[in-house]
Design an enzyme around this catalytic site. Structure first.
Site, PDB file in Angstrom:
ATOM      1  CB  ILE A 164       3.994  -6.601   9.844  1.00 44.08           C
ATOM      2  CG1 ILE A 164       4.605  -7.689  10.747  1.00 44.08           C
ATOM      3  CG2 ILE A 164       2.494  -6.775   9.714  1.00 44.08           C
ATOM      4  CD1 ILE A 164       4.560  -9.096  10.180  1.00 44.08           C
ATOM      5  CD  GLU A 165       6.505  -4.659   3.270  1.00 44.37           C
ATOM      6  OE1 GLU A 165       6.006  -4.143   2.248  1.00 44.37           O
ATOM      7  OE2 GLU A 165       7.676  -5.067   3.312  1.00 44.37           O
ATOM      8  CG  HIS A 166      -0.391  -7.331   3.656  1.00 40.16           C
ATOM      9  ND1 HIS A 166      -1.079  -8.455   4.058  1.00 40.16           N
ATOM     10  CD2 HIS A 166       0.640  -7.796   2.895  1.00 40.16           C
ATOM     11  CE1 HIS A 166      -0.511  -9.531   3.574  1.00 40.16           C
ATOM     12  NE2 HIS A 166       0.541  -9.167   2.865  1.00 40.16           N
TER      13      HIS A 166
END
Length: 311
Positions: A164-166
């Protein structure tokens, strides 16, 4: 004279036996110490059609974990979307052929997980109910549940990876708990992994990781100059120490780019990794090895094969 000789012979033989025993004990202790930190290699597969097939990836003997990347759209009422680049087309059903590859990997003891998120895509969780809905979808379509439209066919994946990066950190802790509970209710283990960035705590996954439900955490020590190899061995090992001490119940991996082209920063030449970096980090009791981004870059660089014996 003969009796004196016999005594000296017995003493010499006993000394020889004792020395042999000591050497064997020392060798065993050395082997145990070396073996206690033997690590594995994890790799992301799925984002380049030129990286070879999944079964071929597993057959290299390099990897112990393969993350299928990515489920790029999910949550917030959206229809989930699996994106495996040029490998297959989920809407037309061609990805179901991967079932045999998945089972072939698993037959070798390799864990195969579905990775959620990635650097691009449309994903977020809007509520507790949304997290529960996504968990049920994942269980029915990729894990131990059943659905008439399983994108990868009837193979049952080992678990779910959170990249999960954003999109915000909310409710990923609940998603992890729901997935774990679904497995427990069915009497099976759902492995959970995560790929946080190396600055601690991770903005997207910090709360989820506090659940202590994640079996494997491959920390991205790249594209983060403050804590990746750009900061030197001391900067990297300091960040590593924070991660490993903060996640005592997880097995922690050093996430690396498999070539200089794979990331903007953080590449570690193989010789530097084996001679300088690994000795500085593999004493952690929860050291697991390294993660590589990605199979495509590793196929072209040979990085994993070059360092495997030292990991």
């Amino acid at each position: 004279m003969n009796e004196a000789f016999a005594n000296r012979h017995r003493q010499s033989t006993m000394a020889s036996h004792n020395l042999t025993s000591l050497l064997l004990v020392a060798l065993f202790a050395f082997a145990f110490a070396a073996g206690s930190h033997a690590g594995s290699i994890a790799v992301y597969w799925g984002q380049n059609g030129n990286e070879g097939g999944l079964a071929d990836t597993c057959n290299t003997g390099i990897y112990s974990y393969v993350m299928l990347s990515f489920l790029t759209t999910f949550g917030n009422g959206q229809t989930p979307v699996l994106n495996l680049a040029g490998h297959c087309d989920p809407p037309s059903g061609t990805c179901t052929s991967l079932s045999s590859d998945i089972r072939a990997c698993q037959s070798q003891g390799i864990k195969v997980l579905l990775s959620l998120g990635g650097a691009s895509g449309s994903y977020s969780l809007s509520s507790s109910d949304d997290a529960a809905s996504v968990a049920t979808y994942l269980w029915d379509n990729y894990l131990g549940g059943s659905s008439s439209s399983r994108p990868l066919g009837d193979a049952v994946l080992d678990g779910i990876d959170f990249d999960i990066e954003h999109g915000g950190p909310d409710h990923y802790d609940e998603l992890a708990k729901q997935l774990s509970d679904l497995g427990n209710q069915a009497g099976t283990k759902v492995y959970l992994s995560a790929a946080p960035q190396c600055p601690y705590p991770d903005q997207s996954l910090g709360t989820a990781l506090q659940t202590a439900l994640f079996d494997y955490v491959w920390v991205q020590f790249y594209n983060n100059p403050s804590c990746d190899y750009s900061s030197g061995v001391s900067g990297l090992s300091s960040a590593w120490g924070t991660w490993t001490s903060s996640l005592p119940s997880s097995t922690v991996f050093l996430g690396l780019p498999a070539s200089q082209d794979a990331a903007g920063s953080g590449y570690i030449p193989p010789d530097d990794l084996t001679s300088q970096v690994l000795p500085a980090i593999n004493t952690a009791s929860n050291y697991g090895g390294i993660m590589l981004w990605s199979r495509y870059y590793d196929l072209n660089s040979g990085y994993g094969a070059a360092v495997k014996s030292s990991v």
